[in-house]
Every structure is written in structure tokens, then in C-alpha cells.
Design a protein around this motif. Structure first.
Motif, mmCIF file in Angstrom:
data_model
loop_
_atom_site.group_PDB
_atom_site.id
_atom_site.type_symbol
_atom_site.label_atom_id
_atom_site.label_comp_id
_atom_site.label_asym_id
_atom_site.label_seq_id
_atom_site.Cartn_x
_atom_site.Cartn_y
_atom_site.Cartn_z
ATOM 1 N N VAL A 38 0.850 -1.183 0.000
ATOM 2 C CA VAL A 38 0.000 0.000 0.000
ATOM 3 C C VAL A 38 0.890 1.238 0.000
ATOM 4 O O VAL A 38 2.023 1.200 0.499
ATOM 5 C CB VAL A 38 -0.940 -0.008 1.225
ATOM 6 C CG1 VAL A 38 -0.151 0.074 2.527
ATOM 7 C CG2 VAL A 38 -1.988 1.073 1.140
ATOM 8 N N GLN A 39 0.387 2.317 -0.553
ATOM 9 C CA GLN A 39 1.131 3.571 -0.547
ATOM 10 C C GLN A 39 1.009 4.266 0.805
ATOM 11 O O GLN A 39 0.025 4.054 1.538
ATOM 12 C CB GLN A 39 0.617 4.490 -1.647
ATOM 13 C CG GLN A 39 1.007 4.051 -3.055
ATOM 14 C CD GLN A 39 0.649 5.093 -4.099
ATOM 15 O OE1 GLN A 39 -0.291 5.857 -3.922
ATOM 16 N NE2 GLN A 39 1.384 5.117 -5.187
ATOM 17 N N GLY A 81 0.022 6.656 3.598
ATOM 18 C CA GLY A 81 -1.248 7.326 3.783
ATOM 19 C C GLY A 81 -2.443 6.421 3.582
ATOM 20 O O GLY A 81 -3.577 6.789 3.914
ATOM 21 N N GLY A 82 -2.207 5.230 3.048
ATOM 22 C CA GLY A 82 -3.282 4.295 2.791
ATOM 23 C C GLY A 82 -3.662 3.466 4.008
ATOM 24 O O GLY A 82 -3.140 3.687 5.112
ATOM 25 N N SER A 83 -4.563 2.519 3.783
ATOM 26 C CA SER A 83 -5.089 1.693 4.872
ATOM 27 C C SER A 83 -5.070 0.220 4.496
ATOM 28 O O SER A 83 -5.156 -0.133 3.314
ATOM 29 C CB SER A 83 -6.537 2.096 5.198
ATOM 30 O OG SER A 83 -6.617 3.430 5.628
ATOM 31 N N LEU A 84 -4.976 -0.608 5.514
ATOM 32 C CA LEU A 84 -5.113 -2.054 5.373
ATOM 33 C C LEU A 84 -5.812 -2.584 6.612
ATOM 34 O O LEU A 84 -5.702 -1.984 7.697
ATOM 35 C CB LEU A 84 -3.745 -2.744 5.257
ATOM 36 C CG LEU A 84 -2.998 -2.700 3.927
ATOM 37 C CD1 LEU A 84 -1.618 -3.315 4.094
ATOM 38 C CD2 LEU A 84 -3.773 -3.409 2.835
ATOM 39 N N PRO A 92 5.861 4.392 5.733
ATOM 40 C CA PRO A 92 6.883 3.398 5.351
ATOM 41 C C PRO A 92 7.488 2.676 6.558
ATOM 42 O O PRO A 92 7.853 1.500 6.449
ATOM 43 C CB PRO A 92 7.935 4.254 4.631
ATOM 44 C CG PRO A 92 7.135 5.378 4.047
ATOM 45 C CD PRO A 92 6.082 5.681 5.067
ATOM 46 N N GLU A 93 7.536 3.358 7.704
ATOM 47 C CA GLU A 93 8.093 2.751 8.922
ATOM 48 C C GLU A 93 7.210 1.629 9.459
ATOM 49 O O GLU A 93 7.626 0.881 10.346
ATOM 50 C CB GLU A 93 8.272 3.810 10.004
ATOM 51 C CG GLU A 93 9.352 4.851 9.698
ATOM 52 C CD GLU A 93 8.923 5.861 8.644
ATOM 53 O OE1 GLU A 93 9.813 6.472 8.019
ATOM 54 O OE2 GLU A 93 7.701 6.038 8.434
ATOM 55 N N ASP A 94 6.006 1.504 8.956
ATOM 56 C CA ASP A 94 5.110 0.419 9.376
ATOM 57 C C ASP A 94 5.387 -0.876 8.611
ATOM 58 O O ASP A 94 4.788 -1.913 8.915
ATOM 59 C CB ASP A 94 3.648 0.810 9.158
ATOM 60 C CG ASP A 94 3.228 1.981 10.025
ATOM 61 O OD1 ASP A 94 2.536 2.879 9.515
ATOM 62 O OD2 ASP A 94 3.587 1.989 11.219
ATOM 63 N N THR A 95 6.258 -0.817 7.631
ATOM 64 C CA THR A 95 6.594 -1.998 6.852
ATOM 65 C C THR A 95 7.210 -3.071 7.745
ATOM 66 O O THR A 95 8.185 -2.816 8.453
ATOM 67 C CB THR A 95 7.571 -1.643 5.721
ATOM 68 O OG1 THR A 95 6.924 -0.762 4.802
ATOM 69 C CG2 THR A 95 8.042 -2.893 4.987
ATOM 70 N N VAL A 125 3.319 -6.718 5.427
ATOM 71 C CA VAL A 125 2.758 -5.406 5.121
ATOM 72 C C VAL A 125 3.904 -4.533 4.614
ATOM 73 O O VAL A 125 4.918 -4.378 5.289
ATOM 74 C CB VAL A 125 2.111 -4.762 6.361
ATOM 75 C CG1 VAL A 125 1.737 -3.314 6.072
ATOM 76 C CG2 VAL A 125 0.891 -5.562 6.793
ATOM 77 N N THR A 126 3.737 -3.988 3.413
ATOM 78 C CA THR A 126 4.750 -3.132 2.816
ATOM 79 C C THR A 126 4.112 -1.797 2.459
ATOM 80 O O THR A 126 3.112 -1.764 1.742
ATOM 81 C CB THR A 126 5.363 -3.769 1.562
ATOM 82 O OG1 THR A 126 5.915 -5.047 1.898
ATOM 83 C CG2 THR A 126 6.455 -2.887 0.988
#
Length: 120
Positions: free
Chosen positions: A12-13, A15-18, A84-87, A116-117
């Protein structure tokens, strides 16, 4: 034996959600952890056995929400405003203790993890 099966990861880019899901048969204290390459596994969110208390890591507070659907035996992690740090690989975990713990070693059961990327 408790089997935990995660799903919902992906690319996901920023700012997006999952939304991640974890199928879990029995009521336990449930948590989500994550592990990025070269880093230790870290606590993300959890709720206690009775489901009336939740806890979050400071880094995700206000962006992630943990919830459960007892009818479906499923735990969710809604992740918004992803960075990105949530990857990382995200893991669902369960423990027989009644209170939340942020320590991975205190959890008895683990799922296989879901990637999750977040791209910048």
C-alpha cells in the motif's frame, strides 16, 4: 492447541489503509506484533481476555485499531495513515493470561505472519 491464521497484508502507498484479520478459535488475550528486517519483534496492539481493555504502541496510537468479532472468532487490526516505517511482517498472538503484555515471550501461540509493505 490454538491455531492462528493471519490474512490481509499487502502493498500500500503511504497514507493508505489495510485491515489484517486473525482467525482464532478460543477466547484469549490477543495481540498483534510486527517485525521489520534486522529488528526485534515489537508490540503493536492488544486487548485483554475479557475484551474490555486495549493497549497500543505509541508509534501506532491514533492510527491503528484492534477489534474482535466473537461470532466469527476473528481479531482485526485496522491500520490507517500507514507510513513506510510500518513496513514489517505482522503476527497475531494469543496468551492464556488475562492481562495484556507487550513482551513476545509471554504469548503462547503465534500465527505464521503476514507481510505489510508501505511504499513512500
Amino acid at each position: 492447541q490454538v491455531q492462528l491464521v493471519e490474512s490481509g497484508g499487502g502493498l500500500v502507498q503511504a497514507g493508505g489503509s489495510l485491515r489484517l484479520s486473525c482467525a482464532a478459535r478460543s477466547p484469549y488475550t490477543m495481540a498483534w506484533f510486527r517485525q521489520a528486517p534486522g529488528k526485534e519483534r515489537e508490540f503493536v496492539a492488544a486487548f485483554n481476555w475479557s475484551g474490555d481493555k486495549t493497549g497500543y504502541a505509541d508509534s501506532v496510537l491514533g492510527r491503528f485499531t484492534i477489534s474482535r468479532d466473537n461470532a466469527k472468532n476473528t481479531v482485526y487490526l485496522q491500520m490507517n495513515s500507514l507510513e513506510p516505517e510500518d513496513t514489517a511482517v505482522y503476527y497475531c498472538a494469543a496468551r492464556t493470561g488475562a492481562v495484556i503484555s507487550i513482551t513476545p515471550a509471554r504469548y503462547d501461540y503465534w500465527g505464521q505472519g503476514t507481510q505489510v509493505t508501505v511504499s513512500s
